[in-house]
Design a protein around this motif. Structure first.
Motif, PDB file in Angstrom:
ATOM      1  N   CYS A 115     -25.447  33.669  17.986  1.00 25.68           N
ATOM      2  CA  CYS A 115     -24.890  33.170  16.723  1.00 25.68           C
ATOM      3  C   CYS A 115     -25.984  32.911  15.696  1.00 25.68           C
ATOM      4  O   CYS A 115     -25.821  33.210  14.503  1.00 25.68           O
ATOM      5  N   GLY A 116     -27.115  32.362  16.141  1.00 22.44           N
ATOM      6  CA  GLY A 116     -28.228  32.126  15.233  1.00 22.44           C
ATOM      7  C   GLY A 116     -28.778  33.421  14.665  1.00 22.44           C
ATOM      8  O   GLY A 116     -29.050  33.521  13.457  1.00 22.44           O
ATOM      9  N   GLY A 117     -28.922  34.434  15.514  1.00 16.24           N
ATOM     10  CA  GLY A 117     -29.427  35.722  15.057  1.00 16.24           C
ATOM     11  C   GLY A 117     -28.473  36.408  14.094  1.00 16.24           C
ATOM     12  O   GLY A 117     -28.886  36.986  13.075  1.00 16.24           O
ATOM     13  N   LEU A 118     -27.181  36.351  14.376  1.00 17.38           N
ATOM     14  CA  LEU A 118     -26.190  36.987  13.502  1.00 17.38           C
ATOM     15  C   LEU A 118     -26.134  36.302  12.136  1.00 17.38           C
ATOM     16  O   LEU A 118     -26.064  36.971  11.092  1.00 17.38           O
ATOM     17  N   TYR A 120     -28.514  34.679  10.705  1.00 21.82           N
ATOM     18  CA  TYR A 120     -29.775  35.036  10.030  1.00 21.82           C
ATOM     19  C   TYR A 120     -29.657  36.389   9.333  1.00 21.82           C
ATOM     20  O   TYR A 120     -29.996  36.529   8.148  1.00 21.82           O
ATOM     21  N   MET A 121     -29.146  37.385  10.036  1.00 17.80           N
ATOM     22  CA  MET A 121     -29.022  38.714   9.436  1.00 17.80           C
ATOM     23  C   MET A 121     -28.011  38.720   8.295  1.00 17.80           C
ATOM     24  O   MET A 121     -28.246  39.322   7.242  1.00 17.80           O
ATOM     25  N   VAL A 122     -26.877  38.062   8.493  1.00 17.81           N
ATOM     26  CA  VAL A 122     -25.847  38.015   7.450  1.00 17.81           C
ATOM     27  C   VAL A 122     -26.385  37.332   6.195  1.00 17.81           C
ATOM     28  O   VAL A 122     -26.218  37.824   5.073  1.00 17.81           O
ATOM     29  N   ALA A 123     -27.058  36.184   6.363  1.00 21.30           N
ATOM     30  CA  ALA A 123     -27.579  35.438   5.216  1.00 21.30           C
ATOM     31  C   ALA A 123     -28.598  36.256   4.439  1.00 21.30           C
ATOM     32  O   ALA A 123     -28.586  36.270   3.191  1.00 21.30           O
ATOM     33  N   TYR A 124     -29.481  36.937   5.132  1.00 22.47           N
ATOM     34  CA  TYR A 124     -30.522  37.710   4.458  1.00 22.47           C
ATOM     35  C   TYR A 124     -29.947  38.906   3.701  1.00 22.47           C
ATOM     36  O   TYR A 124     -30.553  39.394   2.740  1.00 22.47           O
ATOM     37  N   ASN A 125     -28.787  39.400   4.130  1.00 21.65           N
ATOM     38  CA  ASN A 125     -28.179  40.555   3.463  1.00 21.65           C
ATOM     39  C   ASN A 125     -27.117  40.169   2.438  1.00 21.65           C
ATOM     40  O   ASN A 125     -26.677  41.024   1.661  1.00 21.65           O
ATOM     41  N   VAL A 126     -26.706  38.900   2.425  1.00 22.23           N
ATOM     42  CA  VAL A 126     -25.673  38.451   1.487  1.00 22.23           C
ATOM     43  C   VAL A 126     -26.278  37.760   0.267  1.00 22.23           C
ATOM     44  O   VAL A 126     -25.884  38.033  -0.877  1.00 22.23           O
ATOM     45  N   PHE A 127     -27.258  36.882   0.481  1.00 17.53           N
ATOM     46  CA  PHE A 127     -27.800  36.089  -0.618  1.00 17.53           C
ATOM     47  C   PHE A 127     -28.921  36.855  -1.336  1.00 17.53           C
ATOM     48  O   PHE A 127     -29.888  37.298  -0.686  1.00 17.53           O
ATOM     49  N   PRO A 128     -28.818  36.997  -2.643  1.00 18.99           N
ATOM     50  CA  PRO A 128     -29.844  37.733  -3.408  1.00 18.99           C
ATOM     51  C   PRO A 128     -31.240  37.132  -3.281  1.00 18.99           C
ATOM     52  O   PRO A 128     -32.240  37.847  -3.438  1.00 18.99           O
ATOM     53  N   TYR A 129     -31.321  35.839  -3.005  1.00 22.34           N
ATOM     54  CA  TYR A 129     -32.624  35.179  -2.882  1.00 22.34           C
ATOM     55  C   TYR A 129     -33.500  35.863  -1.823  1.00 22.34           C
ATOM     56  O   TYR A 129     -34.728  35.932  -1.972  1.00 22.34           O
ATOM     57  N   PHE A 130     -32.869  36.376  -0.763  1.00 23.82           N
ATOM     58  CA  PHE A 130     -33.629  36.975   0.335  1.00 23.82           C
ATOM     59  C   PHE A 130     -33.811  38.484   0.200  1.00 23.82           C
ATOM     60  O   PHE A 130     -34.475  39.098   1.046  1.00 23.82           O
ATOM     61  N   ALA A 131     -33.237  39.091  -0.833  1.00 21.71           N
ATOM     62  CA  ALA A 131     -33.256  40.547  -0.977  1.00 21.71           C
ATOM     63  C   ALA A 131     -34.668  41.151  -0.908  1.00 21.71           C
ATOM     64  O   ALA A 131     -34.864  42.183  -0.255  1.00 21.71           O
ATOM     65  N   PRO A 132     -35.690  40.548  -1.552  1.00 20.05           N
ATOM     66  CA  PRO A 132     -37.035  41.155  -1.482  1.00 20.05           C
ATOM     67  C   PRO A 132     -37.644  41.157  -0.084  1.00 20.05           C
ATOM     68  O   PRO A 132     -38.629  41.867   0.158  1.00 20.05           O
ATOM     69  N   GLY A 141     -38.029  33.403  18.513  1.00 21.37           N
ATOM     70  CA  GLY A 141     -37.990  31.997  18.901  1.00 21.37           C
ATOM     71  C   GLY A 141     -36.696  31.599  19.571  1.00 21.37           C
ATOM     72  O   GLY A 141     -35.634  32.181  19.330  1.00 21.37           O
ATOM     73  N   ALA A 142     -36.788  30.563  20.408  1.00 24.49           N
ATOM     74  CA  ALA A 142     -35.641  30.048  21.154  1.00 24.49           C
ATOM     75  C   ALA A 142     -34.971  28.876  20.445  1.00 24.49           C
ATOM     76  O   ALA A 142     -34.088  28.242  21.013  1.00 24.49           O
ATOM     77  N   SER A 143     -35.378  28.595  19.202  1.00 24.74           N
ATOM     78  CA  SER A 143     -34.886  27.394  18.525  1.00 24.74           C
ATOM     79  C   SER A 143     -33.372  27.383  18.370  1.00 24.74           C
ATOM     80  O   SER A 143     -32.735  26.338  18.558  1.00 24.74           O
ATOM     81  N   ALA A 144     -32.772  28.507  17.978  1.00 30.55           N
ATOM     82  CA  ALA A 144     -31.320  28.550  17.800  1.00 30.55           C
ATOM     83  C   ALA A 144     -30.610  28.251  19.113  1.00 30.55           C
ATOM     84  O   ALA A 144     -29.618  27.515  19.145  1.00 30.55           O
ATOM     85  N   SER A 145     -31.119  28.803  20.205  1.00 25.04           N
ATOM     86  CA  SER A 145     -30.530  28.556  21.520  1.00 25.04           C
ATOM     87  C   SER A 145     -30.632  27.080  21.894  1.00 25.04           C
ATOM     88  O   SER A 145     -29.678  26.488  22.427  1.00 25.04           O
ATOM     89  N   ILE A 146     -31.774  26.476  21.620  1.00 26.96           N
ATOM     90  CA  ILE A 146     -31.996  25.079  21.979  1.00 26.96           C
ATOM     91  C   ILE A 146     -31.147  24.158  21.117  1.00 26.96           C
ATOM     92  O   ILE A 146     -30.607  23.156  21.592  1.00 26.96           O
ATOM     93  N   LEU A 147     -30.998  24.481  19.820  1.00 26.31           N
ATOM     94  CA  LEU A 147     -30.137  23.671  18.945  1.00 26.31           C
ATOM     95  C   LEU A 147     -28.690  23.731  19.414  1.00 26.31           C
ATOM     96  O   LEU A 147     -27.946  22.745  19.268  1.00 26.31           O
ATOM     97  N   GLY A 194     -35.862  31.058  10.214  1.00 26.42           N
ATOM     98  CA  GLY A 194     -35.778  30.151  11.352  1.00 26.42           C
ATOM     99  C   GLY A 194     -34.769  29.054  11.133  1.00 26.42           C
ATOM    100  O   GLY A 194     -33.984  28.711  12.025  1.00 26.42           O
ATOM    101  N   HIS A 195     -34.748  28.475   9.923  1.00 26.36           N
ATOM    102  CA  HIS A 195     -33.817  27.384   9.636  1.00 26.36           C
ATOM    103  C   HIS A 195     -32.371  27.879   9.614  1.00 26.36           C
ATOM    104  O   HIS A 195     -31.457  27.164  10.049  1.00 26.36           O
ATOM    105  N   ILE A 196     -32.159  29.086   9.107  1.00 29.23           N
ATOM    106  CA  ILE A 196     -30.803  29.650   9.113  1.00 29.23           C
ATOM    107  C   ILE A 196     -30.346  29.880  10.550  1.00 29.23           C
ATOM    108  O   ILE A 196     -29.199  29.580  10.907  1.00 29.23           O
ATOM    109  N   ALA A 197     -31.230  30.399  11.386  1.00 27.05           N
ATOM    110  CA  ALA A 197     -30.886  30.620  12.794  1.00 27.05           C
ATOM    111  C   ALA A 197     -30.578  29.300  13.493  1.00 27.05           C
ATOM    112  O   ALA A 197     -29.683  29.234  14.340  1.00 27.05           O
ATOM    113  N   HIS A 198     -31.329  28.239  13.147  1.00 25.93           N
ATOM    114  CA  HIS A 198     -31.056  26.917  13.722  1.00 25.93           C
ATOM    115  C   HIS A 198     -29.616  26.500  13.438  1.00 25.93           C
ATOM    116  O   HIS A 198     -28.908  25.991  14.320  1.00 25.93           O
ATOM    117  N   LEU A 199     -29.181  26.714  12.198  1.00 23.26           N
ATOM    118  CA  LEU A 199     -27.821  26.329  11.814  1.00 23.26           C
ATOM    119  C   LEU A 199     -26.788  27.137  12.594  1.00 23.26           C
ATOM    120  O   LEU A 199     -25.763  26.604  13.030  1.00 23.26           O
TER     121      LEU A 199
END
Length: 300
Positions: A115-118, A120-132, A141-147, A194-199
């Protein structure tokens, strides 16, 4: 050297699920680090060791290496990255097993990572802020799994007391809330992925715990898949069905089965009683023996 490998293998087999996950993460980290050193000695690109296993933000890149949605959750960028992640997994993995089973922990770890990985990918492809950064960004990292483990435990036992250095005792629900709010505040930082994956991992933990409270286990399919994969490598020996034998002057197989089932039923009733007491009065109300029985039951 052979003795060291044997000792590590035996420790892995004897360990709880969170100990086994720590072994896997550390083993992958050491193997990748050694390969990186070897590549540098031959003037090769050391980053090429990590790149195939890291999760890319680009969907186009992801199609070329779909396995990265699973492998990234066992990869780490550096020593401090894996150190803090494994400390969190050690602390909260043991706590998780007080309230859920060992298979649930394994499943939640993977579910949180997925879920964290998905997300992350969705956010980076949806929000223009991450487009570059889409074409070059990767996640490890295992952070998403641990959260996911942390939030599932917080949902199940929100008032569980946690003792923090300098802060004293704090309830688990507040610790989880602080972590989630921090990730939201730093969602546009240099470690935005990383923070998006945590969420995403935190949402997965809440999804699992709330579903389980209604009788739906979201990790069942993950555990079936992992068990099936493990059986392919392990190989199952052909087992013969035992024949019932009756011995003169002794007990029949049926009598022994009856005693076994009665004993298992008594153990199950005792665990139910402890869980009910835990739900009603909290973890601190349990006796040392009750805590041990609950811990042992979670590792079966």
């Amino acid at each position: 050297m052979a003795h060291i490998i044997t000792d590590l293998r035996d420790a892995f087999r004897r360990g709880n699920v969170f100990i086994q996950l720590i072994y896997i993460n550390v083993g992958v980290f050491v193997a990748v680090a050694l390969l990186g050193v070897l590549f540098r000695l031959f003037n090769l690109d050391a980053a090429s060791v990590v790149r195939p296993l890291a999760l890319p933000a680009s969907f186009g890149e992801f199609i070329l290496r779909p396995w990265s949605l699973f492998t990234y959750m066992f990869m780490h960028a550096n020593f401090l990255h894996i150190l803090f992640n494994m400390l969190w997994l050690y602390w909260f993995g043991g706590m998780f097993l007080y309230f859920f089973s060992a298979k649930h922990l394994r499943g939640v770890y993977v579910l949180g990572g997925l879920c964290g990985g998905l997300l992350y990918m969705v956010a980076y492809n949806v929000f223009p802020y991450f487009a570059p950064h889409v074409s070059s960004a990767t996640l490890v990292g295992a952070s998403a799994s641990i959260l996911a483990v942390v939030t599932a435990t917080a949902y199940r036992e929100p008032n569980y007391p946690i003792r923090l250095f300098l802060f004293g005792v704090i309830r688990l629900k507040y610790l989880a809330l602080v972590v989630i709010v921090t990730d939201l505040l730093f969602i546009t930082s240099s470690n935005a992925g990383g923070h998006i994956a945590h969420l995403g991992g935190a949402l997965a933990g809440l999804w699992f715990a709330s579903g389980l409270s209604r009788g739906r286990d979201l990790t069942a399919w993950i555990n079936r898949a992992l068990d099936g994969l493990a059986s392919l490598f392990r190989g199952k020996p052909r087992q013969r069905r035992p024949k019932m034998k009756i011995y003169r002057g002794g007990k029949s197989q049926r009598e022994m089965d009856y005693e076994y089932n009665a004993r298992k039923k008594a153990q199950s009733d005792e665990i139910d009683r402890i869980l009910e007491k835990l739900k009603r009065s909290g973890y601190e109300s349990l006796t040392t023996e009750e805590k041990k029985r609950l811990f042992d039951a979670g590792n079966r």
